[in-house]
Design a protein around this motif. Structure first.
Motif, PDB file in Angstrom:
ATOM      1  N   MET A  42       0.838  -1.203   0.000  1.00  0.00           N
ATOM      2  CA  MET A  42       0.000   0.000   0.000  1.00  0.00           C
ATOM      3  C   MET A  42       0.868   1.248   0.000  1.00  0.00           C
ATOM      4  N   ALA A  43       1.888   1.274   0.839  1.00  0.00           N
ATOM      5  CA  ALA A  43       2.781   2.440   0.906  1.00  0.00           C
ATOM      6  C   ALA A  43       3.445   2.682  -0.448  1.00  0.00           C
ATOM      7  N   ALA A  44       3.861   1.610  -1.100  1.00  0.00           N
ATOM      8  CA  ALA A  44       4.511   1.744  -2.405  1.00  0.00           C
ATOM      9  C   ALA A  44       3.512   2.202  -3.470  1.00  0.00           C
ATOM     10  N   ARG A  45       2.312   1.631  -3.454  1.00  0.00           N
ATOM     11  CA  ARG A  45       1.316   1.936  -4.491  1.00  0.00           C
ATOM     12  C   ARG A  45       0.745   3.344  -4.347  1.00  0.00           C
ATOM     13  N   TYR A  46       0.493   3.772  -3.108  1.00  0.00           N
ATOM     14  CA  TYR A  46      -0.211   5.032  -2.885  1.00  0.00           C
ATOM     15  C   TYR A  46       0.701   6.163  -2.408  1.00  0.00           C
ATOM     16  N   GLY A  47       1.978   5.877  -2.203  1.00  0.00           N
ATOM     17  CA  GLY A  47       2.948   6.923  -1.912  1.00  0.00           C
ATOM     18  C   GLY A  47       2.951   7.444  -0.488  1.00  0.00           C
ATOM     19  N   LYS A  48       2.258   6.756   0.414  1.00  0.00           N
ATOM     20  CA  LYS A  48       2.341   7.131   1.827  1.00  0.00           C
ATOM     21  C   LYS A  48       2.024   5.924   2.686  1.00  0.00           C
ATOM     22  N   MET A  69     -11.190  -0.092   3.818  1.00  0.00           N
ATOM     23  CA  MET A  69     -10.084   0.548   4.518  1.00  0.00           C
ATOM     24  C   MET A  69      -9.209   1.343   3.550  1.00  0.00           C
ATOM     25  N   ILE A  70      -8.901   0.752   2.397  1.00  0.00           N
ATOM     26  CA  ILE A  70      -8.056   1.425   1.399  1.00  0.00           C
ATOM     27  C   ILE A  70      -8.722   2.723   0.946  1.00  0.00           C
ATOM     28  N   GLY A  75      -8.292   7.201  -0.218  1.00  0.00           N
ATOM     29  CA  GLY A  75      -9.216   7.888  -1.123  1.00  0.00           C
ATOM     30  C   GLY A  75      -9.292   7.291  -2.513  1.00  0.00           C
ATOM     31  N   VAL A  76      -9.002   5.996  -2.618  1.00  0.00           N
ATOM     32  CA  VAL A  76      -9.084   5.324  -3.938  1.00  0.00           C
ATOM     33  C   VAL A  76     -10.159   4.250  -3.930  1.00  0.00           C
TER      34      VAL A  76
END
Length: 76
Positions: A42-48, A69-70, A75-76
């Motif tokens: 998640m951190a890699a995909r969404y940048g945080k 949760m995502i 916000g996606v």
């Protein structure tokens, strides 16, 4: 369209988890190593990084719970 949760599960090599699977943790379908891998993906995909407030067992029990949760976290 593939859900965000499914994309992330596929990325960590868990394409065996079906959309209608539930109680993923309780049934041992995913474990703490998978959760760590999902959080990193998640951190890699969404940048945080995922906010720690989302790290509850309920959020990892099903594809639907993961997607919810995502959406809340990123916000996606």
């Amino acid at each position: 369209k593939m859900s965000e949760a499914k994309i992330l599960l596929n990325e960590i090599g868990r394409d065996d988890i079906s959309d209608d699977s539930s109680n993923l943790l309780d049934c041992g379908l995913i474990d703490s190593v998978d959760i760590i891998s999902l959080v990193a993906a998640m951190a890699a995909r969404y940048g945080k990084d995922l906010d720690a407030k989302f790290l509850s067992a309920e959020n990892f029990q099903s594809i639907a719970a993961l997607d919810k949760m995502i959406k809340e976290a990123y916000g996606v």
